[in-house]
Enzyme design. Sequence first.
Site, short mmCIF file in Angstrom:
data_model
loop_
_atom_site.label_atom_id
_atom_site.label_comp_id
_atom_site.label_asym_id
_atom_site.label_seq_id
_atom_site.Cartn_x
_atom_site.Cartn_y
_atom_site.Cartn_z
N HIS A 144 0.81 -1.20 0.02
CA HIS A 144 -0.14 0.11 0.04
C HIS A 144 0.70 1.30 0.04
O HIS A 144 0.59 2.21 -0.80
CB HIS A 144 -0.93 -0.02 1.20
CG HIS A 144 -1.84 1.15 1.32
ND1 HIS A 144 -3.08 1.18 1.06
CD2 HIS A 144 -1.51 2.64 1.81
CE1 HIS A 144 -3.59 2.40 1.42
NE2 HIS A 144 -2.49 3.20 1.74
N GLU A 145 1.97 1.38 0.72
CA GLU A 145 2.62 2.36 0.86
C GLU A 145 3.52 2.67 -0.33
O GLU A 145 3.66 3.82 -0.85
CB GLU A 145 3.74 2.43 2.36
CG GLU A 145 2.91 2.36 3.65
CD GLU A 145 1.91 3.34 3.76
OE1 GLU A 145 0.92 3.05 4.72
OE2 GLU A 145 1.82 4.52 3.18
N HIS A 148 1.67 4.17 -3.03
CA HIS A 148 1.51 5.70 -3.00
C HIS A 148 2.52 6.43 -3.87
O HIS A 148 2.42 7.21 -4.58
CB HIS A 148 1.68 6.06 -1.59
CG HIS A 148 0.41 6.16 -0.99
ND1 HIS A 148 -0.84 6.54 -1.44
CD2 HIS A 148 -0.04 5.58 0.46
CE1 HIS A 148 -1.77 6.46 -0.43
NE2 HIS A 148 -1.36 5.75 0.63
N TYR A 159 -4.07 14.07 -2.86
CA TYR A 159 -4.49 13.48 -1.57
C TYR A 159 -5.71 14.20 -0.86
O TYR A 159 -5.55 14.25 0.37
CB TYR A 159 -3.33 13.23 -0.73
CG TYR A 159 -3.30 11.96 0.20
CD1 TYR A 159 -3.39 12.20 1.58
CD2 TYR A 159 -3.68 10.79 -0.66
CE1 TYR A 159 -3.38 11.07 2.30
CE2 TYR A 159 -3.47 9.69 0.42
CZ TYR A 159 -3.69 9.93 1.90
OH TYR A 159 -3.67 8.82 2.69
N GLU A 168 -6.24 6.42 -2.50
CA GLU A 168 -6.24 5.56 -1.44
C GLU A 168 -6.59 4.02 -1.99
O GLU A 168 -6.09 2.95 -1.60
CB GLU A 168 -7.32 5.77 -0.20
CG GLU A 168 -6.29 6.58 0.71
CD GLU A 168 -5.44 5.86 1.51
OE1 GLU A 168 -5.57 4.65 2.05
OE2 GLU A 168 -4.09 6.19 1.51
N ASP A 202 -10.45 -9.84 12.40
CA ASP A 202 -10.83 -8.40 11.94
C ASP A 202 -9.59 -7.53 11.12
O ASP A 202 -8.49 -8.09 10.96
CB ASP A 202 -10.93 -7.45 13.17
CG ASP A 202 -9.61 -7.38 14.11
OD1 ASP A 202 -9.71 -6.35 15.19
OD2 ASP A 202 -8.81 -8.06 14.20
N ASP A 228 -9.71 13.68 7.84
CA ASP A 228 -9.06 12.82 7.12
C ASP A 228 -9.05 13.20 5.49
O ASP A 228 -9.24 12.31 4.55
CB ASP A 228 -9.27 11.39 7.22
CG ASP A 228 -8.67 10.22 6.36
OD1 ASP A 228 -7.41 10.37 6.50
OD2 ASP A 228 -9.16 9.23 6.18
N HIS A 233 -9.57 7.69 3.44
CA HIS A 233 -9.61 6.41 3.80
C HIS A 233 -11.02 5.77 4.08
O HIS A 233 -11.05 4.65 4.45
CB HIS A 233 -8.86 6.26 5.31
CG HIS A 233 -7.39 6.53 5.17
ND1 HIS A 233 -6.66 7.63 5.39
CD2 HIS A 233 -6.31 5.78 4.76
CE1 HIS A 233 -5.59 7.79 5.08
NE2 HIS A 233 -5.16 6.45 4.66
#
Length: 318
Positions: A144-145, A148, A159, A168, A202, A228, A233
Amino acid sequence: ASSTNTTGTGVGVLGDTKTLNMTQSGSSYYLQDNTRAQGGIFTYDAANRQRLAGTLWTSPDNLLNSTYDGAAVDAHYFAGLTFDYYKNVFNRNSYDNKGGALKSSVHYGRNYNNAFWNGTQMVYGDGDGTTFIPLSGGIDVVAHELTHAVTETSSNLTYQNESGALNEAISDIFGTLIEFYNNKNPDYEIGEDIYTPKIAGDALRSMSNPTKYGDPDNYANRYTGTSDNGGVHTNSGIINKAAYLIAQGGTAYGVTVTGIGNDKLAQIFYRANTVYLTASSTFSQARAACVKAASDLFGTSSAEVTTVNKAFDGVGIK
Ligand SMILES: O=C(O)[C@H](CCc1ccccc1)CC1(C(=O)N[C@@H](Cc2c[nH]c3ccccc23)C(=O)O)CCCC1
Ligand SMILES: [Ca+2]
Ligand SMILES: [Ca+2]
Ligand SMILES: [Ca+2]
Ligand SMILES: [Zn+2]
């Protein structure tokens, strides 16, 4: 002394053993992988401070099996695996397609319950042991990072608001696709391996059912507030759901979608992100970008184009 490429063995955050590409110079070993990007892949120790990048990870041997080593082992290994995905699947040479250096810092801050790409490098906190364990232990988080960085050198989606939610979602989508590429307990949930160690089953977010964690799965239910960065997100759930429907199919809000699989999902979103999306793209423009990408790849009247249109219908994006 000159440095030579070598390999080491590490134990990750979850106790799994993996082989690491390292360099050795004199009596020290470093988490520097010269076998992939021309610029190299480097992992640093932020030593529980917030000064970046910290110190290049140094060891007296090539066996990184302490608890403190785990976060560095996974940040380094998963960064290499993510490089491999983009190179092998899309022939993309590092995040910038120019062999740019990939840098990660672990043990950032104290009990830091998050991770981020700061425009230059990846950064991972250790978590507080209740909400998170070291976040580089999640392959979907690392990918994910790094995604970006791919997005920043492609569409460069701003963003915030809808473009930010697209940014995202693209990171969640490729985080998940790279988790499937690694093929160890792959799923359409985000962060499950490093979130709430005391609670099983979870995750931070779900692509298959965003509402499970309070995120919308339809444009009509989007968040329109300012927190946010305008819910980047949160509203990502709408695009994540569309992506899930494209890959796996399903029925959403009365619309039935025929899945076309992860590989075609990957091709469509990669082409959208690198060819059609721009910094200010909206959700509606993302639908058009994905339809165009699918048309380019599979034909204007293909089943794939139909699936893309149906998936966006299913999440209420025109
Ligand atoms: O990359 C990102 O989008 C997130 C980066 C967040 C951030 C941005 C700027 C400065 C610091 C931190 C990090 C991740 C994320 O989704 N964070 C969410 C959820 C979250 C993680 N830790 C939290 C602590 C408190 C509240 C929310 C969170 C967020 O920051 O919203 C991605 C995968 C897992 C962590
Ligand atoms: Ca998983
Ligand atoms: Ca996952
Ligand atoms: Ca958990
Ligand atoms: Zn993100």
